[in-house]
Design an enzyme around this catalytic site. Structure first.
Site: not given
Ligand code: F6R
Length: 611
Positions: A2, A27, A74, A100-101, A484, A488, A491, A507, A606
């Site tokens: 928020c 936000r 939010w 906000n909070g 992970e 990171k 990507e 293996h 995203k």
């Molecule tokens: C990688 C990344 C993606 C998401 C995936 C799932 O950094 O962000 O691999 O984790 O697309 O997205 P959500 O969590 O929104 O279902």
């Protein structure tokens, strides 16, 4: 998360507030609202959806006045809707509040107020503040807010106005950010500097427990006990664009740095201070049903799936409940077996991932109960689940997930403790110890963030920065950390990277090891540490470049490694939450040094709302 903005001065308050809210839309953006004091009235407009909807409403029905507050939401408590959007009011609609909070004890406050005959209009925690201020109001808004906040536990940044006080804007903060902007014959409040930067560069940063009475010609600040506080006026040098990222060059770096606060927020309201018990009422599962669960299925995609793997390791270890972990895109097409008493836990930051949603529908149609871990309140995943644990991580703007991942892991840790306590697979003393370990995590992450020089130096080193390929290895709880870390790096820097369980190295992947291959080895203290050291020696024997992530104080590891990132000593089952941070920073700085578009890597979105 928020965003809030408030204004007092000679300009039209809604113009100033809307300009500010637009700068805070990052936000939160599920609904918005403004309220102004105008000619002895309190006028208000709210809308569901993005700010532009509110802009249109205001254009059609402008509001006047010289004092107002506004909010972009939010959602945390109560789904996005007009009635849940801010500002919220007391019963007579004479006092308005933006917040906000998270008010942790709002249910108790609400019950007490309702017992006194107060009627609530929304499902929010915020509305309790408006009614509390009314309860204590006797003509002095500043005094009423200070008194009301003594009853409140949790995090807040608030702006309060009252129809009978056209010259007073009251602001207060505890836990959530709030600034006061000082202009010439006018003043502002805001969650963040960008909201007011075009109006003033003179800013006060309110601190926890401080309440500020703002008039157009001055202000005073007190704590809740009435002690006077003097704050230094800061002059902001940032330009507008830098301010939105709080001075960070990218949202991703800002979000990495938000993690101590985000994890505190994920824990907030879920761990009772007094009793040291976990409360996850939003999951909507009774203790009896929790005891009956025979199988848990975790489904997710990408980073969220890695968090799911952390969850699997934790749940199986501490609750002895079998956990099946699946990629949502696989689950939906493989005719899965869903026995009676199955609980599905989907994990999703956006709550809109198409495959995850489809997996939920399949499991539900076969009789599973579904309780999801989700960041976006009111999203499709949340709505289609029977219950939910909201991550409370705030909007994540960088496409590469960082704070959402660590908060998903934290949510799994909470769920594990809750389930284990309920099924009595751990005793009270162990639960208490685990909760204490969880509470230490934000501080440990902060320590890493404060000492990131070694990581920045490595990211400039050509053997990492210009690598063609990289391997990430981890074992047990930190196998998901390897997956992970590799995701990171690939990507955002476009370096090909693979994560492997270190035991699998012989293996296959060992064939890739040459003197040009960086191998990132997660070798923090714990049960599999010695095994990791053996893997590291095998890589060194083949001239591979070893970058270890190890526990502070371990000097032995340096002789086996080209470089070491140290993390504070940590309870092994929760160590993935801490280990994620140096790996995120490494990817970030490598990508930034390669000139990549860190926040919006090529080809990625995203939220993946299509298959
Ligand atoms: C990688 C990344 C993606 C998401 C995936 C799932 O950094 O962000 O691999 O984790 O697309 O997205 P959500 O969590 O929104 O279902």
């Amino acid at each position: 998360m928020c965003g809030i903005v408030g204004y007092i001065g000679d300009n039209n308050p809604t113009n100033v507030i809307m300009a500010g809210l637009h700068r805070l839309e990052y936000r939160g953006y599920d609904s918005a609202g403004v309220a102004v004091v105008n000619e002895g009235r309190l006028d208000c407009l709210k809308s569901l959806g993005k700010l532009k909807v509110l802009d249109e409403k205001l254009e059609a029905s402008p509001l006047g006045g010289k004092l107002g507050i506004g909010h972009t939401r939010w959602a945390t408590h109560g789904a996005p809707s007009e009635e849940n959007s801010h500002p919220h009011f007391d019963g007579a609609k004479e006092i308005a509040v933006v917040h906000n909070g998270i008010i942790e004890n709002y249910q108790e406050i609400r019950a007490a107020l309702e017992a006194d005959g107060v009627e609530f209009r929304s499902q929010t925690d915020t509305e309790t503040i408006a009614h509390l201020v009314r309860k204590y109001y006797q003509g002095d808004l500043f005094a009423a807010v200070k008194r009301a906040l003594q009853d409140v536990e949790g995090a807040y940044a608030i702006g309060v106005i009252c129809k009978d006080n056209p010259d007073v804007l009251v602001a207060a903060r505890h836990g959530s950010p709030l600034i006061v902007g000082l202009g010439d014959g006018e003043a502002f409040i805001a969650s963040d500097v960008p909201a007011i930067l075009r109006f003033t560069r003179k800013v006060l940063y309110l601190d926890n427990g401080q309440v500020c009475e703002i008039r157009r010609d001055g202000h005073r600040i007190e704590d809740l006990q009435g002690n006077t506080i003097e704050l230094e006026v800061n002059h902001i040098e940032w330009d507008d664009a830098a301010a939105e990222k709080e001075g960070y060059p990218h949202f991703m770096l800002k979000e990495i740095h938000q993690q101590p606060e985000v994890i505190q927020n994920t824990l907030r309201g879920r761990v009772d201070e007094g009793s040291d018990e976990v409360r996850l009422t939003e999951m909507n599962i009774s203790t009896d049903d929790l005891k009956k669960i025979e199988k848990i299925v975790i489904v997710a995609c990408g980073t969220a799936w890695h968090a799911g793997m952390v969850g699997k390791y934790l749940i199986e270890k501490f609750t002895r409940t079998p956990v099946e972990l699946d990629l949502a895109s696989e689950y939906r097409y493989r005719d899965p077996i869903v026995p009676e008493n199955t609980l599905m836990i989907p994990v999703s930051q956006s709550g809109e991932t198409a495959d995850t949603l489809e997996a939920i529908r399949i499991a539900k149609s076969r009789g599973a109960k579904v309780a999801s871990i989700v960041n976006a309140v009111g999203s499709s995943v949340a709505r289609e689940s029977h219950g939910v644990i909201y991550q409370q991580a705030g909007p994540e703007i960088g496409v590469a997930s960082t704070k959402a991942y660590t908060s998903q892991c934290t949510a799994f840790a909470l769920f594990t403790i809750w389930l284990a306590e309920t099924r009595e697979t751990i005793d009270k003393a162990e639960a208490k110890k685990m909760i204490a370990y969880l509470r230490e995590i934000p501080g440990k992450i902060q320590q890493i963030l404060d000492n990131q020089d070694a990581i920045q130096r490595c990211a400039e080193d050509p053997k990492y920065r210009d690598a063609q390929s990289a391997l990430y290895l981890g074992r047990s709880y930190n196998f998901p950390s390897a997956l992970e870390g590799a995701l990171k790096l690939k990507e955002i820097s476009y370096i090909h990277a693979e994560g492997y369980a270190a035991g699998e190295m012989k293996h296959g992947p060992i064939a890739l090891v040459t003197d040009e291959l960086p191998v990132v080895c997660v070798a923090v203290e714990g049960e599999t540490y010695d095994k990791m050291v053996s893997n590291i020696q095998e890589i060194r024997a083949r001239s591979g470049i070893v970058l270890s992530v190890a526990t502070e104080g371990n000097q032995n590891i340096e002789q086996h490694s080209d470089d070491v990132f140290y993390v504070p000593s940590c309870y092994e089952p929760f160590s993935p939450i801490v280990v994620a941070v140096p790996l995120q920073l490494l990817s970030y700085y490598v990508a930034a040094n390669r000139g990549c578009d860190v926040d919006q890597p090529r080809n990625l979105a995203k939220s993946v709302t299509v298959e």
